[in-house]
Structures are given as structure tokens and as C-alpha cells.
Design a protein around this motif. Structure first.
Motif: not given
Lengths: 353, 509
Positions: B216-232
Motif C-alpha cells: 500500500x506504500x510505494x516507498x518500501x517495495x523498491x527496497x524490499x530485496x537483496x540489493x537493499x536488505x542485509x538480513x531479516x
């Protein structure tokens, strides 16, 4: 925390220079939020801005409504009270409550007092106080509708407007405003929610029956607008189109299948609002009634009788009219509502507009 | 129920309303019924969300009258309900929709009596033949009860005389084979759309909000991947021990009790691709793909990626508590884990190389469930070391204080360039001054509405078991001394720290 901030957080009005409201608020909040960072837990929160325009004589009830709204919807509330004066004064205070976990969540209220001359310049007073990026709502509590210049200047800069047809000295004019401004709603619409829910319950799982209705009657006392709004909603949801005005209270409509239908507005003495709505079908030889019993006016009784289908009587609790709850309901719903728009247009036609 | 939309629902708060039905509650004398189910049903009725023609029929083996059952449920609502009845009249209106039916689950004749009672309720309460069967019973009864219901023609794929749905509580099997057997059995009696596997975690507000936040927000999904996330990091920490469930827990363990279901569902929601529509099938398709991307591990992989442990005697909140193997019902030489931590990766383009750290344990210092998304550090460090933890972390708190926070660094005011970690926080409790519905309220209503979005589908269950079975098989091959210990009230064994890559550490909660 210093004394002014303590008083401010305690809800005590702090007189401020009307030209320096935001600066003073920043200064008042600073010690509270600094302590919050240390763990004492006061959070300044604004889910939106609510601008209230009311007559000075209504200051007490309006303040009570604002308090109730602030408790459930932390926000910046800007109240402009119009009285017999020719200058503007301002006061600010916080409205706080404890959130789960023990932290204190606070909104803020700004009370402006002025005269008719200042009321005419309302946009200039209010616009600097709207918070960015959050919903801005205008609640017009005055019995006179806002001047066209105010509507033109203020409404485009707010997200929604709320007026009260029941308090309007000129309901036709207010209905006109509602029909031309889809982002403006009547508070009475939200107070009628339980009536609409009651009608809907008849037809859950039996929706095909609704298309066979050919008569709607709404019984009310007091202002005509409440009955017209409910009747307008019923006709609108059934897809009826206005056809002919037979008399002041009896109108003819056309159903989606081209058959004739009618709407009757029945007026009773008194000032208690809606009493009943009856949907009838001559084809099914039945009627579906939602009634507010005289002996239990805090409830709605649902009864259905027809040849081929019947339903057990039901009962719904009818919350008493409550402006704060109506405002909160409005704040929780989409700004534009096609059903409401249709109902409002039909109500205007029912009342001769 | 016909398919014509109710014209009067358009624009109302509730755009849909459940059809009339009987809620048939097997296990009506059990703990779940009193603590969760009946209070949730009461709340739905009180809030006008349940159908107007509605009846709750409690079914259990113990002999009891309708009135006795009503009295017990009144006590349950008083004790566990979100709202108490305002007055006797309000309760009485609900109580008249409560009934009880004695049923020896293993006796086919008992189901004929049940059928007769249900027909009577249809006649007296206008429930139109629609039934929602809720099996709040031990899993060993699932097959017997559903078979008997089918033989008595109370359930079946044909729903001409009213819809029939069955809700079952976890565990959905104890391994892949038993889960497949259960699913096969149920599919012999019902279609998948009629089966509602309930996981109450999915009814929690923040779990649902996870999808809103992402899609529902445009800002998170572009970051939601291996390029931006170190770990979960996904943490489900409990302060409770095993209570009176010793024997059950010793047969189950943390892995099967929590990881296979709740944590795998959280993982799927975090990692799923955007669904093509906001419909149950589309959402469940994407969740299932995530779980399918979990590879079965070899014993060697399990040895390097999983840490299991048991709590040992220690103090929590000032109270000294026994160790796991000292608990009633636990064998002194038990090899059942009360704590499990693991490092896993998903073989997808989006997540390739991103570690997901999962940990769950009992008798930890706090009861908390959260998902933390740790973003990469800036590529170049321009600034002096940060005061406090650096790095950006998006945290979704699922319980107890539901909300979302984002950590970032800011300059400390002053003439020197000093950075400090700060937090932007959204709390459900503070932003929305209204109580969130209990998870069961949402899920029971959805089941009545026929919306199975928040229920677990067969293939999700199977994929989760396939992975967990491989972990269990690997653990079974490990020598006894690999079972670590952690003191009651600590955050788990030190060995779990070694699972994390690079500079990452388990979050201090």
C-alpha cells in the motif's frame, strides 16, 4: 518540565499571540518531547487537522465534542468561535491520554475568538494553521452556511467538510452545498448509519427481494431533512429515478425495470428525528419495517412480513445522536461516498429542490 | 444465499455480511472455547458483525444442558471477553443463540442426533442449512469427526442445501507424511475451499498490516530485496514455559510447535511477491511460492545453520524457575528443544543471499514477536561512529505492543558532528484510539464470510513441513551434546550468536 508546559499538557488554555501560535506551540512542546526522549513518554501526535467554526454561544458544547474527538483521534484542532468582538484572540492547550504501554499521547487545540469581520477572513486565519501531509477537515457548526467566498477559498485546501443539516436555518441552501460539493457531508448522514445497517440486514442473502420493492415510507418528526436523506438513500440504493412530485410529501419514482414506485415522507409532531421506515412490495404483498419503538427509543425493531418469505423480528441498539461520534465516523470513512451523494441529490429533490 | 449483491450494503461500513449459519463447535468444554472462541463470537454478535440468524452449538462428550453451557460461557465471557455484557438483556439475547449437544465423537449414532438438532435449529433460527464446523479438539480426532460428519451427510462437497465449512486448529499433522494423510482424508470429504486451517497469528493486526505496509506504500517495495536488505530477523520470544503441556511439548518441541506454522507464515508474508489481485487465491499463491523456495537441508547444512537448546534452571522476573528437563511431563533425558534459532536463505531472485534469522524460545526475558528488516549500511562511512546502534532497521512489532518503527541515524545537535540512532515509531495503540479486534474475531468472521485469505492452504502446510522435516532429520543425527542450554531469563544460548553473518547480532528486545 517548566510551568507553562505542565499547564499546557494539563489542558489549561495558554493565551498566545495569534500571529505566533506555531512558535509558541513549538516552545511549549519542546520540554515535553525532550523528556519523552529520556523515557517519560509524552508523544505529540496529529493524525489530522480539524478546523471547527462555531458561534461563541455554542462554545461549551463544541468544546465537549472536540475533547471527545481529540481523545479518540489525536490531532490539531483549530476552533474559531464567532462572537461580538472585533479582534482575534488565541489560546492553546493540549489534550492528552494514556496509550497502552503507559506513554502519554497528546494532540493540541487552538481556540481562536473573533467577530463576523474575522469570520469573513477565515481562510487567512486558518490556512497557516493546517498541518501538512495529514487529513484536514472543516466542521462548520454555524447555523448559517458558509459564504461562497469561504467555500471557494477554504474547501479546496481542506480534504473534507462537515455540516449539520439539522441545525441549518436554510436546509435547502445547505443541501445545495452538499450536492455541489462531494467532499462535504452532513453529520446527520453518519448518525443514520444504524438505520441503513438495519435495512441492509433484511436483504443479506436475499438481495433479489430488494429489487421488487415499489414503495418507501419514512416517518419522522422535526426537521424534514433527516427523513428526506434516509428516503433518498433507500431510493438511490434501489436504483430508482425521480419521476413526478404528486404532493409535498408524496413523490413518484421509476424503478430500474421501468415500473412505477413511490416515496412517502410522513411527518409526526415533535422533534425526535426518525421513527420508522417501511419498504413495501405489492408484488410480494409484504413490507419490511425498521421502527424505533416509542417504549424503547434507543433501539430499532426489524420486522418483515410477506407472502413468500418472512424473517424473524430482530433488534439493533440505536446509539443516541452524538456529534463527536458522527465526526469520528466521518474521519474513519472515505471522503467521497457515491451512496451519500445519490442520497443527498434525491433528498434535495424530495424537498423540492 | 443468492449471488445478487445486497444494494443496501454498498457504501456501508460492512460491505459484506455473513449468511445465516450455525457455528458448530467441537471441543465446547475445552480451554480454547472458553478463552478465545466464545468470547470472539460474543464480540462479533455484540458488534453486529455476526449474521442475524446465527446459532452457536457447542458439541462435546461431557453431558451438559443448554443452560449449563450458557452459564459456563457467560463466565468465560466475563473473564476473557474484550467487552462484558452491558446488562442481562444483552447477554440473554446472545445466550438464546447458544446451545449444547452431547456427542461421543467416536459414535456414529451421535451424529444422527447432531443432525437432528441442527435441523431443529435451522427451523427455529432461520440458519438456512449453513454450517461452520470448528474442530477445537485434539488432532487425533480430526479424521474421525470429519468422517462421521460425512457419513451423517452433515458435510460434503455438495453445498446445495447450504454451505459447509470446516475449521481445524493446528497442528496440521506432525510431519509431511501425516499432514499429507490428513489433507488426503479431508479432500476425500470436502473441497479445499471448504477447509479452513486456522493460524491465529494471521488474524493479528500487524501481520495483516505487513501486506498493507509493503503493497500500500510505494516507498518500501523498491527496497524490499537483496540489493537493499542485509538480513531479516523474525523473533517469537515467550516468557512462559511449557505449563501443563509437558507431555505434548516433549513430543513436539519448539520447531514443530512454532516454527513450522506461525514463523513460516510470517516468513512467507515478509518474503512474498506482490499478488496479482487482493484475493485469497492470489495471496496464497505467492505465500506458497516462498515456502516452496525453502530447500530441504542436508544434515551437514542443519549442523551449520540451526541451533537448538533447552532452558536450564534460572530466574525470570525475580522468580526462580526449573529447567526444561525438570518440568512435569518432560523426560529427564529429553532431546526436545525449547529454543531454536536458524539461519536460512530463500532461493529466489529477490532474496538470493539474504539471510533470514529465525529464533523462538520459551522462558526468554520478554514476551515479544517481531519482524526486523535490517537494511545495508551506507557504502562509504563519512561519519564518526554512531552513538548507539547504527544502520536502518524497519521493525514490525506483532505483539504485545503492535506497531511499526524505523531506526535511522541523526546528527546530535551541537557544534560537533556526532551521530545518534533515533527511532520513528508508529503504535496502533497510540495512533488509533480503538482496540484492535482479537485475532480470532477477524478469523471467525472471515470463515463465516467464506474468505480464506488468512487461512493456510494445503500446499503451504506441505512445503513448511518438507523444510521442517529436513531440519528435524538433521538434528536427529546430531550427538546429544549438541543440545545447548540457556538459563531461564536469558536470550538463548551463546551458540546462536554464531549463526549470524558479519557484524550482525541478534536484536536486543
Amino acid at each position: 518540565m517548566d510551568a507553562p508546559t505542565t499547564a499546557f499538557l494539563g489542558g489549561m488554555p495558554i493565551e498566545v499571540d495569534p500571529t505566533a501560535i506555531d512558535r509558541v506551540l513549538t516552545a511549549l512542546w519542546k520540554p515535553a518531547t525532550e523528556e519523552a526522549a529520556d523515557g517519560t513518554g509524552t508523544t505529540r501526535l496529529a493524525l489530522g487537522t480539524l478546523v471547527v467554526v462555531a458561534d461563541e454561544a455554542r462554545a461549551a458544547p463544541v468544546e465537549a465534542v472536540c475533547q471527545a474527538v481529540a481523545a479518540a483521534y489525536p490531532s490539531r484542532i483549530v476552533v474559531f468561535l464567532v462572537g461580538a468582538r472585533d479582534d482575534v484572540s488565541a489560546a492553546v492547550f493540549a489534550t492528552c491520554r494514556r496509550a497502552p504501554g503507559g506513554s502519554q499521547v497528546c494532540g493540541e487545540t487552538i481556540v481562536l475568538r473573533g467577530g463576523e469581520r474575522q469570520a469573513a477572513q477565515l481562510p487567512g486565519l486558518v490556512l497557516p494553521l493546517l498541518l501538512p501531509d495529514v487529513l484536514a477537515t472543516l466542521w462548520w457548526d454555524r447555523s448559517e452556511p458558509p459564504a461562497p467566498a469561504t467555500v471557494e477559498a477554504l474547501l479546496p485546501l481542506t480534504d473534507r467538510g462537515l455540516i449539520s443539516l439539522a441545525r441549518a436555518t436554510d436546509p435547502a441552501c445547505c443541501l445545495g452545498l452538499l450536492t455541489t460539493q462531494p467532499r462535504v457531508a452532513d453529520l446527520g448522514w453518519f448518525e443514520q448509519h444504524t438505520w441503513r445497517e438495519a435495512v441492509a440486514q433484511f436483504f443479506d442473502g436475499e438481495a433479489g427481494v430488494a429489487a421488487r420493492m415499489d414503495r418507501v415510507e419514512v416517518v419522522s418528526s422535526g426537521a424534514d431533512t433527516a427523513g428526506a436523506l434516509l428516503a433518498g438513500w433507500l431510493a438511490g440504493q434501489l436504483g430508482w429515478e425521480p419521476a413526478e412530485r404528486r404532493s409535498e410529501r408524496h413523490t413518484r419514482w421509476r424503478r430500474t425495470d421501468g415500473e412505477a414506485a413511490s416515496v412517502l415522507l410522513t411527518r409526526l409532531p415533535g422533534d425526535e428525528g426518525l421513527w420508522a421506515t417501511i419498504l413495501s412490495s405489492s408484488e410480494l404483498a409484504g413490507d419490511w419495517r425498521v421502527e424505533r419503538p416509542r417504549e424503547a427509543p434507543g433501539s430499532l425493531r426489524l420486522t418483515a412480513h410477506c407472502r413468500d418469505w418472512c424473517q424473524m423480528p430482530g433488534r439493533l441498539l440505536l446509539p443516541p445522536p452524538d456529534t463527536a461520534q458522527a465526526i469520528l465516523a466521518a474521519l474513519g470513512r472515505p471522503v467521497v461516498n457515491e451512496s451519500r451523494q445519490r442520497a443527498t441529490a434525491h433528498a434535495a429533490w424530495l424537498l423540492g429542490g | 444465499m443468492n449471488d445478487v449483491p445486497n444494494p443496501f450494503r454498498d457504501g456501508l461500513t460492512r460491505s459484506d455480511a455473513p449468511a445465516p449459519c450455525v457455528f458448530v463447535l467441537f471441543g465446547a468444554t475445552g480451554d480454547l472455547t472458553a478463552r478465545k472462541l466464545v468470547p470472539a463470537l460474543w464480540q462479533l454478535v455484540r458488534g453486529g458483525l455476526a449474521p442475524k440468524q446465527f446459532f452457536v452449538l457447542g458439541v462435546a462428550r461431557r453431558a451438559k444442558s443448554d443452560d449449563e453451557f450458557r452459564a459456563e460461557m457467560r463466565a468465560a465471557v466475563d473473564k476473557f471477553g474484550r467487552d462484558r455484557p452491558a446488562d442481562e438483556a444483552e447477554w440473554e439475547a446472545f445466550a438464546q443463540r447458544l446451545g449444547y449437544c452431547v456427542c461421543e465423537f467416536t459414535q456414529p449414532a451421535a451424529y444422527q442426533a447432531l443432525a437432528q438438532r441442527l435441523r431443529g435449529i435451522d427451523a427455529s433460527h432461520g440458519t438456512a442449512g449453513n454450517r461452520l464446523y470448528y474442530l477445537a479438539v485434539a488432532p487425533e480426532f480430526f479424521e474421525g469427526i470429519t468422517s462421521s460428519l460425512h457419513e451423517a451427510e452433515l458435510i460434503g462437497p455438495d453445498q446445495a442445501g447450504g454451505w459447509r465449512r470446516v475449521v481445524i486448529e493446528k497442528p496440521f499433522g506432525t510431519d509431511l507424511a501425516s499432514a499429507a494423510r490428513l489433507s488426503g482424508h479431508l479432500h476425500g470429504l470436502l473441497t479445499e475451499d471448504q477447509i479452513y486451517r486456522i493460524d491465529h497469528y494471521l488474524g493479528k493486526e500487524t501481520v495483516q498490516n505487513l501486506l498493507t505496509l509493503r503493497f500500500g506504500n510505494a516507498i518500501f517495495e523498491p527496497l524490499w530485496n537483496r540489493n537493499h536488505i542485509e538480513h531479516v530477523q523474525i523473533t517469537v520470544a515467550e516468557t512462559e514455559g511449557i505449563g501443563r503441556r509437558g507431555e505434548f511439548y516433549d513430543q513436539t518441541g519448539a520447531l514443530r510447535d512454532m516454527v513450522q506454522n506461525h514463523m513460516m507464515q510470517l516468513l512467507a508474508l515478509v518474503a512474498m511477491e506482490p499478488p496479482v489481485t487482493w484475493e485469497a487465491g492470489a495471496i496464497r499463491d505467492e505465500k506458497a511460492k516462498v515456502l516452496r523456495a525453502l530447500p530441504a537441508w542436508t544434515p551437514a547444512q542443519v549442523a551449520s545453520r540451526v541451533v537448538r537448546a533447552q532452558y536450564t534452571r534460572g530466574t525470570l522476573a525475580g522468580v526462580e524457575m526449573p529447567g526444561f528437563t525438570e518440568e512435569a511431563g518432560i523426560a529427564p533425558d529429553s532431546l526436545t528443544e525449547s529454543y531454536v534459532a536458524m539461519r536460512l536463505t530463500l532461493d529466489t531472485w529477490r532474496w538470493s543471499g539474504v539471510p533470514f534469522y529465525l529464533r523462538h524460545g520459551k522462558r526468554l526475558p520478554k514476551r515479544t514477536t517481531e519482524i526486523a528488516i535490517a537494511f545495508h549500511q551506507p557504502p562509504l562511512s563519512l561519519f564518526p561512529p554512531t552513538v548507539g546502534r547504527s544502520g536502518n532497521t524497519l521493525v514490525m512489532r506483532i505483539q504485545p505492543d503492535e506497531g511499526i518503527s524505523l531506526n535511522f541515524v541523526a546528527k546530535v545537535p551541537g557544534t560537533r558532528l556526532t551521530l545518534q540512532a533515533v527511532k520513528m515509531d508508529f503504535g496502533y495503540g497510540s495512533s488509533f484510539a480503538q482496540t484492535s479486534p482479537e485475532a480470532y474475531e477477524r478469523l471467525l468472521l472471515d470463515a463465516m464470510l467464506g474468505d480464506n485469505t488468512l487461512f493456510t492452504r494445503e500446499d503451504e502446510v506441505a512445503s513448511a513441513w518438507r523444510f521442517v522435516d529436513s531440519v528435524r532429520a538433521g538434528l536427529a543425527e546430531q550427538p546429544r551434546d549438541t543440545m545447548a542450554g540457556y538459563a531461564v531469563g536469558s536470550w538463548g544460548p551463546a551458540a546462536a550468536d554464531a549463526l549470524l553473518d558479519g557484524d550482525a547480532t541478534w536484536r536486543r528486545l
